[in-house]
Write a protein that holds these residues in place. Sequence first.
Motif, PDB file in Angstrom:
ATOM      1  N   PHE A 100       0.761  -1.168   0.034  1.00  0.00           N
ATOM      2  CA  PHE A 100       0.043   0.186   0.047  1.00  0.00           C
ATOM      3  C   PHE A 100       0.860   1.129   0.007  1.00  0.00           C
ATOM      4  N   LEU A 101       0.461   2.278  -0.696  1.00  0.00           N
ATOM      5  CA  LEU A 101       0.989   3.511  -0.681  1.00  0.00           C
ATOM      6  C   LEU A 101       0.032   4.499  -0.067  1.00  0.00           C
ATOM      7  N   ILE A 102       0.193   5.083   1.094  1.00  0.00           N
ATOM      8  CA  ILE A 102      -0.757   5.820   1.923  1.00  0.00           C
ATOM      9  C   ILE A 102      -0.377   7.391   1.211  1.00  0.00           C
ATOM     10  N   ASP A 103      -1.657   7.725   1.081  1.00  0.00           N
ATOM     11  CA  ASP A 103      -1.592   9.484   0.331  1.00  0.00           C
ATOM     12  C   ASP A 103      -1.151  10.270   1.546  1.00  0.00           C
ATOM     13  N   GLU A 104      -0.584  11.489   1.268  1.00  0.00           N
ATOM     14  CA  GLU A 104      -0.287  12.492   1.864  1.00  0.00           C
ATOM     15  C   GLU A 104      -1.242  13.038   3.050  1.00  0.00           C
ATOM     16  N   CYS A 105      -2.511  13.079   2.547  1.00  0.00           N
ATOM     17  CA  CYS A 105      -3.825  13.480   3.372  1.00  0.00           C
ATOM     18  C   CYS A 105      -4.196  12.441   4.373  1.00  0.00           C
ATOM     19  N   GLY A 146       4.031  16.769  -0.774  1.00  0.00           N
ATOM     20  CA  GLY A 146       3.603  17.958  -1.957  1.00  0.00           C
ATOM     21  C   GLY A 146       3.650  17.698  -3.145  1.00  0.00           C
ATOM     22  N   ALA A 147       3.767  16.344  -3.587  1.00  0.00           N
ATOM     23  CA  ALA A 147       3.812  16.068  -5.173  1.00  0.00           C
ATOM     24  C   ALA A 147       2.418  16.011  -5.796  1.00  0.00           C
ATOM     25  N   LYS A 148       2.229  16.382  -6.920  1.00  0.00           N
ATOM     26  CA  LYS A 148       1.143  16.496  -7.528  1.00  0.00           C
ATOM     27  C   LYS A 148       0.483  15.136  -7.682  1.00  0.00           C
ATOM     28  N   ASP A 149      -0.842  15.134  -7.469  1.00  0.00           N
ATOM     29  CA  ASP A 149      -1.648  13.761  -7.837  1.00  0.00           C
ATOM     30  C   ASP A 149      -1.256  12.839  -8.951  1.00  0.00           C
ATOM     31  N   HIS A 150      -0.922  13.516 -10.040  1.00  0.00           N
ATOM     32  CA  HIS A 150      -0.531  12.765 -11.049  1.00  0.00           C
ATOM     33  C   HIS A 150       0.844  12.157 -10.889  1.00  0.00           C
ATOM     34  N   VAL A 151       1.592  12.817 -10.078  1.00  0.00           N
ATOM     35  CA  VAL A 151       2.977  12.090  -9.895  1.00  0.00           C
ATOM     36  C   VAL A 151       2.735  10.943  -8.664  1.00  0.00           C
ATOM     37  N   VAL A 152       2.038  11.091  -7.861  1.00  0.00           N
ATOM     38  CA  VAL A 152       1.511   9.958  -6.742  1.00  0.00           C
ATOM     39  C   VAL A 152       0.980   8.853  -7.583  1.00  0.00           C
ATOM     40  N   THR A 153       0.051   9.237  -8.377  1.00  0.00           N
ATOM     41  CA  THR A 153      -0.533   7.989  -9.296  1.00  0.00           C
ATOM     42  C   THR A 153       0.563   7.309 -10.108  1.00  0.00           C
ATOM     43  N   ARG A 154       1.407   8.136 -10.830  1.00  0.00           N
ATOM     44  CA  ARG A 154       2.485   7.370 -11.604  1.00  0.00           C
ATOM     45  C   ARG A 154       3.329   6.519 -10.673  1.00  0.00           C
ATOM     46  N   ARG A 155       3.719   6.965  -9.558  1.00  0.00           N
ATOM     47  CA  ARG A 155       4.573   6.125  -8.830  1.00  0.00           C
ATOM     48  C   ARG A 155       4.037   4.831  -8.416  1.00  0.00           C
ATOM     49  N   ALA A 156       2.539   4.945  -7.856  1.00  0.00           N
ATOM     50  CA  ALA A 156       1.746   3.913  -7.435  1.00  0.00           C
ATOM     51  C   ALA A 156       1.712   3.003  -8.286  1.00  0.00           C
ATOM     52  N   VAL A 157       1.412   3.325  -9.575  1.00  0.00           N
ATOM     53  CA  VAL A 157       0.892   2.419 -10.896  1.00  0.00           C
ATOM     54  C   VAL A 157       2.223   1.684 -10.893  1.00  0.00           C
ATOM     55  N   ASP A 158       3.281   2.496 -11.460  1.00  0.00           N
ATOM     56  CA  ASP A 158       4.434   1.960 -11.880  1.00  0.00           C
ATOM     57  C   ASP A 158       5.234   1.125 -10.845  1.00  0.00           C
ATOM     58  N   ASP A 159       5.090   1.181  -9.496  1.00  0.00           N
ATOM     59  CA  ASP A 159       5.733   0.510  -8.595  1.00  0.00           C
ATOM     60  C   ASP A 159       4.748  -0.593  -7.999  1.00  0.00           C
ATOM     61  N   TYR A 184       1.770  -0.405  -6.079  1.00  0.00           N
ATOM     62  CA  TYR A 184       1.218   0.076  -5.024  1.00  0.00           C
ATOM     63  C   TYR A 184      -0.386  -0.032  -5.068  1.00  0.00           C
ATOM     64  N   VAL A 185      -1.227  -0.311  -3.915  1.00  0.00           N
ATOM     65  CA  VAL A 185      -2.518  -0.142  -3.957  1.00  0.00           C
ATOM     66  C   VAL A 185      -2.550   1.336  -3.217  1.00  0.00           C
ATOM     67  N   LEU A 186      -3.047   2.334  -3.837  1.00  0.00           N
ATOM     68  CA  LEU A 186      -3.126   3.717  -3.367  1.00  0.00           C
ATOM     69  C   LEU A 186      -4.200   3.872  -2.324  1.00  0.00           C
ATOM     70  N   VAL A 187      -3.952   4.559  -1.240  1.00  0.00           N
ATOM     71  CA  VAL A 187      -5.042   4.402  -0.108  1.00  0.00           C
ATOM     72  C   VAL A 187      -5.249   6.074  -0.001  1.00  0.00           C
ATOM     73  N   THR A 188      -6.200   6.674  -0.359  1.00  0.00           N
ATOM     74  CA  THR A 188      -6.381   8.203  -0.246  1.00  0.00           C
ATOM     75  C   THR A 188      -7.910   8.678   0.304  1.00  0.00           C
ATOM     76  N   HIS A 189      -7.845  10.003   0.563  1.00  0.00           N
ATOM     77  CA  HIS A 189      -9.141  10.530   1.145  1.00  0.00           C
ATOM     78  C   HIS A 189      -9.347  11.591   0.076  1.00  0.00           C
ATOM     79  N   ASN A 190      -8.762  11.492  -1.168  1.00  0.00           N
ATOM     80  CA  ASN A 190      -8.926  12.461  -2.155  1.00  0.00           C
ATOM     81  C   ASN A 190      -9.570  11.867  -3.443  1.00  0.00           C
ATOM     82  N   THR A 191     -10.821  11.120  -3.189  1.00  0.00           N
ATOM     83  CA  THR A 191     -11.287  10.286  -4.107  1.00  0.00           C
ATOM     84  C   THR A 191     -11.516  10.932  -5.693  1.00  0.00           C
TER      85      THR A 191
END
Length: 128
Positions: free
Chosen positions: A3-8, A35-48, A50-57
């Motif tokens: 899991f990759l837990i989002d900053e929020c 502080g990374a943009k959402d698209h950067v976090v998405t790219r990292r999660a998808v490429d690596d 990770y199941v991304l966990v967020t409150h920014n649905t």
Amino acid sequence: MKFLIDECLSPDLAKLARERGYPESSHVRWLGLAGAKDHVVTRRAVDDGYVLVTHNTADFRELYGREEVHVGLVAFNTAPGLMSLDFQLRLFLLALSELGGEEAWNEVLEITVNAGRVVTIDRFDLPE
């Protein structure tokens, strides 16, 4: 699964994931993505993987909808004022239970809690 837990959300969720048998789980801050943009976090999660966990649905649902393949997105939707640390941990435990240790390829697990604390769980494919 990891899991990759989002900053929020609290880094304590990543610690809990590790304690529950997902040792590669992480928090965006731990990966230098504070502080990374959402698209950067998405790219990292998808490429690596990770199941991304967020409150920014809303933002992440749109970004994940553009991905051909991902290992999953867990999204918490809550009424204002409910996201204490204890509540985050309880929601994450519920998500772990719902996933049952299996990767959710191209799936979103959305847990919604309204002001009356009524919980709704939805699981759907994304992209459709």
